[in-house]
Design a protein around this motif. Structure first.
Motif, PDB file in Angstrom:
ATOM      1  N   MET A 243     -30.026   0.418 -17.618  1.00  0.00           N
ATOM      2  CA  MET A 243     -30.993   1.007 -18.546  1.00  0.00           C
ATOM      3  C   MET A 243     -30.395   2.216 -19.251  1.00  0.00           C
ATOM      4  SD  MET A 243     -33.518   3.054 -15.967  1.00  0.00           S
ATOM      5  CE  MET A 243     -32.865   4.370 -14.907  1.00  0.00           C
ATOM      6  N   SER A 244     -31.035   2.595 -20.350  1.00  0.00           N
ATOM      7  CA  SER A 244     -30.672   3.811 -21.071  1.00  0.00           C
ATOM      8  C   SER A 244     -31.621   4.935 -20.653  1.00  0.00           C
ATOM      9  CB  SER A 244     -30.773   3.590 -22.579  1.00  0.00           C
ATOM     10  OG  SER A 244     -29.956   2.505 -22.985  1.00  0.00           O
ATOM     11  N   VAL A 245     -31.169   6.181 -20.808  1.00  0.00           N
ATOM     12  CA  VAL A 245     -31.964   7.329 -20.368  1.00  0.00           C
ATOM     13  C   VAL A 245     -31.980   8.395 -21.454  1.00  0.00           C
ATOM     14  CG1 VAL A 245     -32.079   9.260 -18.731  1.00  0.00           C
ATOM     15  CG2 VAL A 245     -31.569   6.958 -17.902  1.00  0.00           C
ATOM     16  N   LEU A 246     -33.170   8.914 -21.737  1.00  0.00           N
ATOM     17  CA  LEU A 246     -33.329  10.114 -22.551  1.00  0.00           C
ATOM     18  C   LEU A 246     -33.753  11.226 -21.607  1.00  0.00           C
ATOM     19  CD1 LEU A 246     -33.437  11.591 -25.265  1.00  0.00           C
ATOM     20  CD2 LEU A 246     -35.799  10.793 -25.525  1.00  0.00           C
ATOM     21  N   PHE A 247     -32.872  12.205 -21.414  1.00  0.00           N
ATOM     22  CA  PHE A 247     -33.081  13.258 -20.408  1.00  0.00           C
ATOM     23  C   PHE A 247     -33.426  14.567 -21.115  1.00  0.00           C
ATOM     24  CE2 PHE A 247     -32.375  16.018 -16.866  1.00  0.00           C
ATOM     25  CZ  PHE A 247     -32.492  15.223 -15.723  1.00  0.00           C
ATOM     26  N   ILE A 248     -34.604  15.122 -20.793  1.00  0.00           N
ATOM     27  CA  ILE A 248     -35.060  16.377 -21.397  1.00  0.00           C
ATOM     28  C   ILE A 248     -34.824  17.508 -20.405  1.00  0.00           C
ATOM     29  CG2 ILE A 248     -36.964  17.541 -22.551  1.00  0.00           C
ATOM     30  CD1 ILE A 248     -36.181  14.827 -23.763  1.00  0.00           C
ATOM     31  N   THR A 249     -34.128  18.563 -20.828  1.00  0.00           N
ATOM     32  CA  THR A 249     -33.855  19.672 -19.916  1.00  0.00           C
ATOM     33  C   THR A 249     -33.484  20.925 -20.699  1.00  0.00           C
ATOM     34  OG1 THR A 249     -32.547  20.359 -17.987  1.00  0.00           O
ATOM     35  CG2 THR A 249     -31.397  19.096 -19.685  1.00  0.00           C
TER      36      THR A 249
END
Length: 326
Positions: A243-249
């Motif tokens: 899967m692909s991931v969009l990581f907010i931080t």
């Protein structure tokens, strides 16, 4: 276990063709791109009142199996961008005033999420893409067991019987490395630790094996050792599921651990983007350098006689370098 999980998810793929809007039929994406956000603009404010722009001209792509991090301080627009991809900001009074959000669906079609009706978005959430929020205790329902909450997603999107959904829920809990998974199915959120609850949230997000998972500061409320476990888990799941991931931080240390590419946001705009190595080793924008300077460095006080306060890093757009004050 993973093969059985794949089979259950694949059964429902044909249904996603119904969810593709005809008006987006002319839209296209490169074969390796899962999500493309193009010139996105989001504003808050009721019609006829003063409009407050929250996101302006934001563009980025996420490739298959890739992790893209949206980084910035509180109020920079990163969470609004992520929530707009899910089309959830509209419940907070936001409006999409420009741009496109193109998503490659499991059947190979491409849909512009900004044009989909709410009914069709409900069919996509949890199946094509999912989100994990910062605080699992406020995201999980306290009056339902863990197993019921995971099974709900499976029943809704895959049409499984309660028994079949429970079996899949057990497999997903095992997939996210929850110990004594069969026991945890019948427990309530308050009976689990913070790290375990976050694993349950990831299990819910993974239940229908989405192509894209959005993680909105999922480790902020956890202690350092549990943070590391969750980051390791996300990386392992990417390798297993693809899967692909969009990581907010806002934490550049976390970015260094998990991201392939980075987009730095400031006041609703992306001010710099590039590979994680490029951003960390050779940042070009003053704000990016300020974010990196704010990360504590191991051994930076080795020559000090005693503990000292961390320097306060202040970004000032009017000066050529970040201003650092003690």
């Amino acid at each position: 276990m993973l093969a059985a999980f794949d089979t259950e998810c694949r059964d429902h793929c044909a249904w996603s063709a119904f969810l593709t809007v005809k008006s987006a039929a002319t839209a296209s994406l490169p074969d390796d791109v899962i999500l493309s956000v193009e010139d996105l603009e989001v504003c808050f404010g009721a019609r006829g009142t003063k409009v407050v722009p929250a996101v302006q001209g934001v563009s980025f792509q996420i490739k298959r199996g890739e992790t893209v991090a949206l980084v910035g301080e509180s109020g920079s627009g990163k969470s609004v961008t992520a929530m707009t991809v899910m089309r959830l900001t509209e419940y907070d009074g936001a409006r999409i005033t420009g741009g496109r959000i193109l998503m490659r669906l499991k059947d190979g079609g491409v849909a512009d999420l900004t044009r989909l009706s709410e009914k069709r978005m409900e069919g996509l959430r949890g199946f094509e893409f999912s989100i994990v929020f910062q605080d699992p205790m406020s995201s999980l329902n306290p009056v339902f067991t863990v197993g019921d909450q995971i099974a709900e997603v499976i029943t809704r999107h895959q049409g499984k019987s309660p028994r079949e959904a429970r079996d899949i829920a057990l497999n997903v809990l095992k997939l996210v490395r929850v110990p004594d998974a069969a026991l945890r199915l019948d427990q309530y959120p308050h009976q689990l630790s913070g790290g375990m609850r976050q694993r349950v949230m990831i299990a819910i997000a993974l239940a229908c094996r989405p192509s894209l998972m959005i993680l909105d500061e999922p480790t902020t409320a956890l202690d350092v050792t549990i943070q590391a476990q969750i980051l390791d888990l996300v990386r392992a799941l990417q390798r297993e599921i693809g899967m692909s991931v969009l990581f907010i931080t806002h934490d550049m240390g976390v970015v260094a651990e998990i991201a392939d590419r980075v987009c730095v946001m400031l006041k609703g705009e992306i001010v710099e983007s590039g590979s994680v190595n490029q951003i960390l080793v050779d940042p070009r924008h003053r704000y990016t350098r300020a974010l990196i300077s704010a990360v504590p460095r191991l051994g930076s006080m080795a020559d000090k006689d005693g503990p000292e306060k961390f320097p306060l890093v202040i970004y000032n757009a009017e000066v050529s370098q970040p201003e650092v004050s003690a």
